[in-house]
Design a protein around this motif. Structure first.
Motif, PDB file in Angstrom:
ATOM      1  N   UNK A   1       0.829  -1.204   0.000  1.00  0.00           N
ATOM      2  CA  UNK A   1       0.000   0.000   0.000  1.00  0.00           C
ATOM      3  C   UNK A   1       0.867   1.259   0.000  1.00  0.00           C
ATOM      4  N   UNK A   2       2.137   1.114   0.327  1.00  0.00           N
ATOM      5  CA  UNK A   2       3.091   2.224   0.309  1.00  0.00           C
ATOM      6  C   UNK A   2       3.736   2.340  -1.071  1.00  0.00           C
ATOM      7  N   UNK A   3       4.275   1.240  -1.552  1.00  0.00           N
ATOM      8  CA  UNK A   3       4.854   1.137  -2.893  1.00  0.00           C
ATOM      9  C   UNK A   3       4.801  -0.340  -3.276  1.00  0.00           C
ATOM     10  N   UNK A   4       4.494  -0.643  -4.512  1.00  0.00           N
ATOM     11  CA  UNK A   4       4.368  -2.046  -4.906  1.00  0.00           C
ATOM     12  C   UNK A   4       5.704  -2.600  -5.391  1.00  0.00           C
ATOM     13  N   UNK A   5       5.864  -3.894  -5.242  1.00  0.00           N
ATOM     14  CA  UNK A   5       6.950  -4.584  -5.922  1.00  0.00           C
ATOM     15  C   UNK A   5       8.311  -4.582  -5.269  1.00  0.00           C
ATOM     16  N   UNK A   6       8.438  -3.978  -4.074  1.00  0.00           N
ATOM     17  CA  UNK A   6       9.729  -4.027  -3.390  1.00  0.00           C
ATOM     18  C   UNK A   6       9.705  -5.259  -2.487  1.00  0.00           C
ATOM     19  N   UNK A   7       9.999  -6.404  -3.069  1.00  0.00           N
ATOM     20  CA  UNK A   7       9.966  -7.662  -2.335  1.00  0.00           C
ATOM     21  C   UNK A   7      11.189  -7.839  -1.460  1.00  0.00           C
ATOM     22  N   UNK A   8      11.284  -8.996  -0.846  1.00  0.00           N
ATOM     23  CA  UNK A   8      12.286  -9.237   0.187  1.00  0.00           C
ATOM     24  C   UNK A   8      13.724  -9.081  -0.306  1.00  0.00           C
ATOM     25  N   UNK A   9      14.020  -9.671  -1.450  1.00  0.00           N
ATOM     26  CA  UNK A   9      15.386  -9.584  -1.977  1.00  0.00           C
ATOM     27  C   UNK A   9      15.763  -8.138  -2.260  1.00  0.00           C
ATOM     28  N   UNK A  10      14.884  -7.432  -2.959  1.00  0.00           N
ATOM     29  CA  UNK A  10      15.208  -6.083  -3.426  1.00  0.00           C
ATOM     30  C   UNK A  10      15.134  -5.052  -2.317  1.00  0.00           C
ATOM     31  N   UNK A  11      14.364  -5.329  -1.255  1.00  0.00           N
ATOM     32  CA  UNK A  11      14.358  -4.442  -0.094  1.00  0.00           C
ATOM     33  C   UNK A  11      15.725  -4.485   0.589  1.00  0.00           C
ATOM     34  N   UNK A  12      16.263  -5.685   0.791  1.00  0.00           N
ATOM     35  CA  UNK A  12      17.594  -5.820   1.403  1.00  0.00           C
ATOM     36  C   UNK A  12      18.661  -5.148   0.551  1.00  0.00           C
ATOM     37  N   UNK A  13      18.594  -5.375  -0.752  1.00  0.00           N
ATOM     38  CA  UNK A  13      19.592  -4.800  -1.654  1.00  0.00           C
ATOM     39  C   UNK A  13      19.507  -3.264  -1.702  1.00  0.00           C
ATOM     40  N   UNK A  14      18.298  -2.720  -1.711  1.00  0.00           N
ATOM     41  CA  UNK A  14      18.110  -1.267  -1.779  1.00  0.00           C
ATOM     42  C   UNK A  14      18.609  -0.596  -0.503  1.00  0.00           C
ATOM     43  N   UNK A  15      18.305  -1.185   0.647  1.00  0.00           N
ATOM     44  CA  UNK A  15      18.753  -0.611   1.913  1.00  0.00           C
ATOM     45  C   UNK A  15      20.273  -0.666   2.032  1.00  0.00           C
ATOM     46  N   UNK A  16      20.872  -1.735   1.526  1.00  0.00           N
ATOM     47  CA  UNK A  16      22.337  -1.809   1.539  1.00  0.00           C
ATOM     48  C   UNK A  16      22.939  -0.703   0.679  1.00  0.00           C
ATOM     49  N   UNK A  17      22.423  -0.547  -0.526  1.00  0.00           N
ATOM     50  CA  UNK A  17      22.945   0.484  -1.421  1.00  0.00           C
ATOM     51  C   UNK A  17      22.785   1.874  -0.807  1.00  0.00           C
ATOM     52  N   UNK A  18      21.696   2.071  -0.079  1.00  0.00           N
ATOM     53  CA  UNK A  18      21.430   3.376   0.544  1.00  0.00           C
ATOM     54  C   UNK A  18      22.188   3.562   1.857  1.00  0.00           C
ATOM     55  N   UNK A  19      22.793   2.490   2.375  1.00  0.00           N
ATOM     56  CA  UNK A  19      23.517   2.590   3.640  1.00  0.00           C
ATOM     57  C   UNK A  19      22.616   2.740   4.844  1.00  0.00           C
ATOM     58  N   UNK A  20      21.414   2.194   4.756  1.00  0.00           N
ATOM     59  CA  UNK A  20      20.425   2.323   5.831  1.00  0.00           C
ATOM     60  C   UNK A  20      20.196   0.968   6.486  1.00  0.00           C
ATOM     61  N   UNK A  21      20.234   0.931   7.806  1.00  0.00           N
ATOM     62  CA  UNK A  21      19.980  -0.315   8.524  1.00  0.00           C
ATOM     63  C   UNK A  21      18.525  -0.725   8.366  1.00  0.00           C
ATOM     64  N   UNK A  22      18.264  -2.010   8.092  1.00  0.00           N
ATOM     65  CA  UNK A  22      16.878  -2.481   7.988  1.00  0.00           C
ATOM     66  C   UNK A  22      16.143  -2.417   9.317  1.00  0.00           C
ATOM     67  N   UNK A  23      16.876  -2.267  10.413  1.00  0.00           N
ATOM     68  CA  UNK A  23      16.273  -2.198  11.743  1.00  0.00           C
ATOM     69  C   UNK A  23      15.837  -0.781  12.118  1.00  0.00           C
ATOM     70  N   UNK A  24      16.221   0.193  11.312  1.00  0.00           N
ATOM     71  CA  UNK A  24      15.867   1.585  11.611  1.00  0.00           C
ATOM     72  C   UNK A  24      14.343   1.761  11.593  1.00  0.00           C
ATOM     73  N   UNK A  25      13.814   2.526  12.540  1.00  0.00           N
ATOM     74  CA  UNK A  25      12.375   2.798  12.600  1.00  0.00           C
ATOM     75  C   UNK A  25      11.994   3.717  11.445  1.00  0.00           C
ATOM     76  N   UNK A  26      10.997   3.322  10.657  1.00  0.00           N
ATOM     77  CA  UNK A  26      10.644   4.086   9.463  1.00  0.00           C
ATOM     78  C   UNK A  26      10.226   5.510   9.779  1.00  0.00           C
ATOM     79  N   UNK A  27       9.501   5.714  10.880  1.00  0.00           N
ATOM     80  CA  UNK A  27       9.034   7.045  11.236  1.00  0.00           C
ATOM     81  C   UNK A  27      10.086   7.931  11.852  1.00  0.00           C
ATOM     82  N   UNK A  28      11.279   7.389  12.082  1.00  0.00           N
ATOM     83  CA  UNK A  28      12.385   8.178  12.639  1.00  0.00           C
ATOM     84  C   UNK A  28      13.546   8.258  11.654  1.00  0.00           C
ATOM     85  N   UNK A  29      13.221   8.174  10.384  1.00  0.00           N
ATOM     86  CA  UNK A  29      14.214   8.266   9.314  1.00  0.00           C
ATOM     87  C   UNK A  29      14.029   9.593   8.595  1.00  0.00           C
TER      88      UNK A  29
END
Length: 270
Positions: free
Chosen positions: A163-191
């Motif tokens: 409902x936020x954005x379509x198509x960012x599945x598990x593999x590509x979410x991990x890869x995108x966060x790595x490229x962006x240098x963002x921890x997957x554990x970071x709270x979304x509302x505090x980014x």
């Protein structure tokens, strides 16, 4: 599970093979997938001509005069176009025979895929609440940041929400966060908005590269020609638990978030 790049690769492969082809017959070999295949398709589609094939999120939409065939590959599904005389394989559940002696066949060992129908000017409920396409102009850093305000879920789960954005599945979410240098554990509302700007650009880049490389080879995916995708050859973090980070001298770690495996580098993702 086939993700957006795999589905887009399938769409591109099917397009030149089925557009403007007339349907001679439709065969339902196993009705019960995720939902039952509407049996009326046998009559509804006979003698119709395929007008267009498009994609919405992970759904393939095939246009006819009276409506659209809505297909989802589920966890293990694939679609191929082969000579009609070629023998059916196990787990071929649906077949459309075309006027050039070829058949479009739906293959799904786990039967989590779906084949549905929507009439013109109607929309299935499963398509109504989908967010923007990640490679569209509607998906930008400002809208992503605005939607994150007040959210307490981790940022990886947030960007995987269709409902936020379509198509960012598990593999590509991990890869995108790595490229962006963002921890997957970071709270979304505090980014910060600045970080969402970087992340939006990285999501677009990762998905574009994956589409250009034919998707991934993971989880039984193959394209219309039966060839595997190749993006898994250049994955930076996914599936690389305890291996060296390609960007620093850290070590890739695996954690579980929302029942899904997450891979990241604790040293260079903050």
């Amino acid at each position: 599970m086939p993700e957006l790049p795999e589905v887009e690769t399938t769409r591109r492969g099917l397009e030149p093979l089925i557009i403007e082809r007339k349907i001679l017959s439709v065969h339902v070999y196993k009705r019960k997938l995720r939902w039952e295949i509407p049996f009326h398709l046998v009559k509804t589609l006979k003698d119709q001509t395929i007008k267009k094939i498009s994609r919405r999120a992970k759904y393939l939409l095939i246009d006819f005069n009276g409506g659209q065939l809505v297909m989802h590959l589920g966890m293990s599904g694939s679609i191929s176009v082969v000579p009609s005389i070629e023998p059916l394989k196990k787990h071929h559940h649906f077949e459309i025979k075309l006027d050039n002696s070829t058949s479009m066949r739906f293959h799904d060992p786990r039967r989590f895929g779906s084949i549905l129908w929507q009439k013109n000017n109607e929309q299935l409920s499963l398509l109504k609440k989908l967010g923007p396409e990640p490679l569209s102009y509607e998906f930008d850093e400002q809208s992503l940041f605005n939607l994150s305000i007040g959210k307490t879920k981790n940022i990886k789960t947030f960007i995987m929400d269709s409902s936020i954005v379509v198509g960012v599945g598990n593999i590509y979410a991990s890869e995108s966060l790595f490229l962006a240098g963002i921890s997957p554990k970071r709270v979304s509302g505090k980014t910060s908005a600045n970080r969402y700007k970087t992340l939006t650009q990285c999501i677009k880049k990762i998905l574009s590269e994956a589409i250009n490389n034919g998707g991934t080879t993971l989880n039984d995916f193959s394209n219309v020609d039966g060839e595997p995708g190749y993006f898994s050859q250049i994955l930076s973090v996914y599936g690389r638990n305890d291996m060296p980070c390609i960007r620093c001298n850290g070590t890739i770690k695996k954690i579980v978030q929302n029942q899904r495996a997450t891979y990241y580098c604790p040293k260079c993702q903050h």
